[in-house]
Design a protein around this motif. Structure first.
Motif, short mmCIF file in Angstrom:
data_model
loop_
_atom_site.label_atom_id
_atom_site.label_comp_id
_atom_site.label_asym_id
_atom_site.label_seq_id
_atom_site.Cartn_x
_atom_site.Cartn_y
_atom_site.Cartn_z
N UNK A 128 -4.53 -0.33 -13.13
CA UNK A 128 -3.67 -1.29 -12.44
C UNK A 128 -3.80 -2.65 -13.10
N UNK A 129 -2.68 -3.20 -13.54
CA UNK A 129 -2.68 -4.47 -14.28
C UNK A 129 -2.10 -5.64 -13.49
N UNK A 130 -1.57 -5.37 -12.30
CA UNK A 130 -1.08 -6.45 -11.43
C UNK A 130 -0.97 -5.89 -10.02
N UNK A 131 -1.31 -6.74 -9.03
CA UNK A 131 -1.36 -6.32 -7.63
C UNK A 131 -0.51 -7.27 -6.79
N UNK A 132 0.30 -6.68 -5.90
CA UNK A 132 0.99 -7.45 -4.87
C UNK A 132 0.64 -6.84 -3.52
N UNK A 133 0.07 -7.67 -2.65
CA UNK A 133 -0.34 -7.24 -1.31
C UNK A 133 0.43 -8.08 -0.30
N UNK A 134 1.33 -7.43 0.43
CA UNK A 134 2.23 -8.11 1.36
C UNK A 134 1.76 -7.89 2.80
N UNK A 135 1.68 -8.96 3.57
CA UNK A 135 1.24 -8.96 4.98
C UNK A 135 0.15 -7.91 5.22
N UNK A 136 -0.98 -8.00 4.48
CA UNK A 136 -1.92 -6.89 4.45
C UNK A 136 -2.80 -6.78 5.68
N UNK A 137 -3.16 -5.53 6.01
CA UNK A 137 -4.31 -5.29 6.87
C UNK A 137 -5.55 -5.43 6.00
N UNK A 231 -13.23 -9.15 -3.69
CA UNK A 231 -13.89 -9.96 -4.72
C UNK A 231 -13.99 -9.22 -6.05
N UNK A 232 -13.71 -7.90 -6.05
CA UNK A 232 -13.82 -7.11 -7.27
C UNK A 232 -12.48 -6.96 -8.01
N UNK A 233 -11.40 -7.51 -7.48
CA UNK A 233 -10.09 -7.32 -8.12
C UNK A 233 -10.01 -8.07 -9.44
N UNK A 234 -10.52 -9.28 -9.49
CA UNK A 234 -10.50 -10.08 -10.73
C UNK A 234 -11.17 -9.31 -11.87
N UNK A 235 -10.59 -9.39 -13.08
CA UNK A 235 -9.55 -10.30 -13.56
C UNK A 235 -8.11 -9.79 -13.42
N UNK A 236 -7.90 -8.72 -12.66
CA UNK A 236 -6.53 -8.25 -12.45
C UNK A 236 -5.78 -9.27 -11.60
N UNK A 237 -4.59 -9.71 -12.01
CA UNK A 237 -3.86 -10.73 -11.27
C UNK A 237 -3.44 -10.25 -9.88
N UNK A 238 -3.68 -11.09 -8.86
CA UNK A 238 -3.44 -10.73 -7.46
C UNK A 238 -2.50 -11.73 -6.82
N UNK A 239 -1.42 -11.23 -6.23
CA UNK A 239 -0.52 -12.02 -5.39
C UNK A 239 -0.64 -11.52 -3.96
N UNK A 240 -0.91 -12.43 -3.03
CA UNK A 240 -0.98 -12.09 -1.61
C UNK A 240 0.12 -12.85 -0.88
#
Length: 299
Positions: A128-137, A231-240
């Protein structure tokens, strides 16, 4: 835009969905892997996101979670969040084998319950090279504490134990409504906006949706902690993407989890409540997600 029906094996269970090829390119393109939240099926507006991603030059693979919608799996209407994360990983494996897909440019998108899954995937799956998490639980435990009166939680524990013993005897799983017109009634998502959105969307778009989940699904929800992975997602780019007035997956919980994430990350505050992202707030939620994937998945 030409989507096609797809199915793939998830260690013995067939999962089904749609694949949207990237428009405007003849070469292998990025792919966004997508599934829905608690009890929802893919017809509940995921096609709108996938179409928008496709039109922007991103492939999109949308699938129904096991035990729901068009996908196989037993017992029906049971939600195991850890298994759903594994199924996302099966979907990624299937997607990167498609000729239209560049296997080195995979993004994951999740919303609500699957918004939590997207956080976990970003932490554990290096494809996974990019993450989008929308209104997450972000925390099942804290989420239930915020929605269920404390004097009623003990009764739920007794129900969980009784259901476990009944299933051990070979009896059918006990079920509860996913949503209820009465906010004080038994339901996995006991908020008025949940009842309104699910029942209206069921009538408009998603006849296969059923207003029930197994009781054990609520127990597994209580055990699920995506926050512990963030805290382990980095360095993968994360949008929340967090709704400013989210009463189902409370705004303050999502904001606290975002603060734990490391760079690179971005926070977008969406207008309205939890379900507005899919409908009147669609552009507000889709455009930042689309642009995040384009920024981080282009060659």
């Amino acid at each position: 835009m030409t989507r096609r029906d797809i199915e793939f094996d998830a260690e013995g269970t067939t999962l089904r969905g749609w694949f949207y090829p990237a428009e405007g390119t003849s070469s292998a393109a990025p792919v966004i892997v997508m599934a829905h939240g608690l009890s929802a099926v893919k017809e509940m507006y995921l096609d709108r996101y996938a179409e928008a991603f496709s039109q922007a030059g991103l492939g999109a693979l949308v699938f129904d979670n096991r035990n729901f919608g068009a996908s196989d799996g037993e017992p029906r209407q049971e939600i195991d969040p850890v298994q759903q994360v594994r199924d996302y990983r099966h979907a990624i494996t299937y997607a990167i084998g498609l000729p239209e897909v560049d296997r080195n440019r995979v993004g994951v998108w999740g919303s609500s319950y699957s918004g939590g899954h997207a956080l976990v995937l970003g932490a554990i799956d290096q494809r996974v090279k990019a993450v989008v998490s929308q209104v997450p639980l972000v925390s099942g435990y804290e989420n239930i504490r915020s929605l269920v009166r404390s004097d009623l939680i003990g009764g739920f524990r007794d129900m969980f134990d009784a259901d476990r013993e009944a299933r051990f005897r070979g009896e059918a799983p006990q079920t509860v409504p996913a949503v209820s017109e009465d906010p004080a009634g038994p339901a996995a998502m006991p908020t008025p906006d949940s009842y309104q959105w699910f029942t209206e969307t069921h009538e408009l778009r998603a006849p296969s949706w059923r207003n029930e989940i197994t009781l054990r699904s609520v127990e597994m929800l209580r055990e699920y902690e995506p926050d512990s992975y963030v805290h382990r997602i980095s360095p993968t780019p994360l949008l929340v993407l967090v709704a400013e007035n989210d009463v189902l997956t409370p705004t303050e919980l999502a904001l606290a989890t975002y603060q734990k994430a490391r760079e690179p990350k971005k926070l977008v505050i969406l207008p309205g409540g939890h379900f507005d992202a899919y409908t009147k707030g669609f552009d507000a939620s889709m455009v930042p997600a689309r642009d995040w994937f384009l920024e981080h998945l282009q060659p």
